[in-house]
Design a protein around this motif. Structure first.
Motif, PDB file in Angstrom:
ATOM      1  N   VAL A   3      43.148  56.570  66.912  1.00 34.46           N
ATOM      2  CA  VAL A   3      44.120  56.645  65.826  1.00 34.46           C
ATOM      3  C   VAL A   3      44.526  55.227  65.466  1.00 34.46           C
ATOM      4  CG1 VAL A   3      46.434  57.428  65.190  1.00 34.46           C
ATOM      5  CG2 VAL A   3      44.992  58.859  66.630  1.00 34.46           C
ATOM      6  N   GLY A   4      44.740  54.978  64.164  1.00 37.22           N
ATOM      7  CA  GLY A   4      45.185  53.669  63.722  1.00 37.22           C
ATOM      8  C   GLY A   4      45.773  53.751  62.333  1.00 37.22           C
ATOM      9  N   THR A   5      46.316  52.630  61.867  1.00 35.39           N
ATOM     10  CA  THR A   5      46.884  52.545  60.525  1.00 35.39           C
ATOM     11  C   THR A   5      46.133  51.501  59.720  1.00 35.39           C
ATOM     12  OG1 THR A   5      49.076  53.244  61.244  1.00 35.39           O
ATOM     13  CG2 THR A   5      48.975  51.990  59.208  1.00 35.39           C
ATOM     14  N   ILE A   6      45.841  51.826  58.460  1.00 33.40           N
ATOM     15  CA  ILE A   6      45.167  50.880  57.564  1.00 33.40           C
ATOM     16  C   ILE A   6      46.163  49.790  57.200  1.00 33.40           C
ATOM     17  CG2 ILE A   6      43.969  50.574  55.364  1.00 33.40           C
ATOM     18  CD1 ILE A   6      42.542  52.492  57.287  1.00 33.40           C
ATOM     19  N   ILE A   7      45.815  48.531  57.485  1.00 31.73           N
ATOM     20  CA  ILE A   7      46.723  47.421  57.203  1.00 31.73           C
ATOM     21  C   ILE A   7      46.203  46.487  56.115  1.00 31.73           C
ATOM     22  CG2 ILE A   7      47.769  47.501  59.496  1.00 31.73           C
ATOM     23  CD1 ILE A   7      46.043  44.974  60.145  1.00 31.73           C
TER      24      ILE A   7
END
Length: 93
Positions: A3-7
């Motif tokens: 899981v991750g966030t687009i930065i």
């Protein structure tokens, strides 16, 4: 799968022929609670994700290449889903 966030996004005017038309995004891997974990990853977008969205992504050649759907594409990481919600069911984190 992680899981991750687009930065952020990456713009490349010159790239491998198998990557033409593919969107490149920067993903910050995270723990399920949203705490950043590890270094930022450059990933191919296969689901139409955007900056600020939480996503599922895979790292490692075959799974990432399969997610893009282009045989022989030089891909190490691919975004394979957009997270709508995470629900904790046990004390395992």
């Amino acid at each position: 799968m992680q899981v991750g966030t687009i930065i952020g996004t990456v713009v490349s005017t010159q790239k491998h022929a198998k990557l033409h038309g593919a969107k490149l995004l920067l993903v910050q891997p995270e723990l399920p609670d949203g705490t950043p974990k590890g270094t930022v990853v450059l990933a191919i977008d296969s689901v139409g994700a955007g900056v600020g969205e939480r996503v599922l992504f895979v790292i490692e050649g075959k799974a990432a290449g399969d997610a893009l759907g282009r045989k022989g594409a030089p891909v190490d990481a691919a975004i394979i889903g957009i997270v709508d919600a995470l629900q904790k069911t046990e004390e395992v984190w």
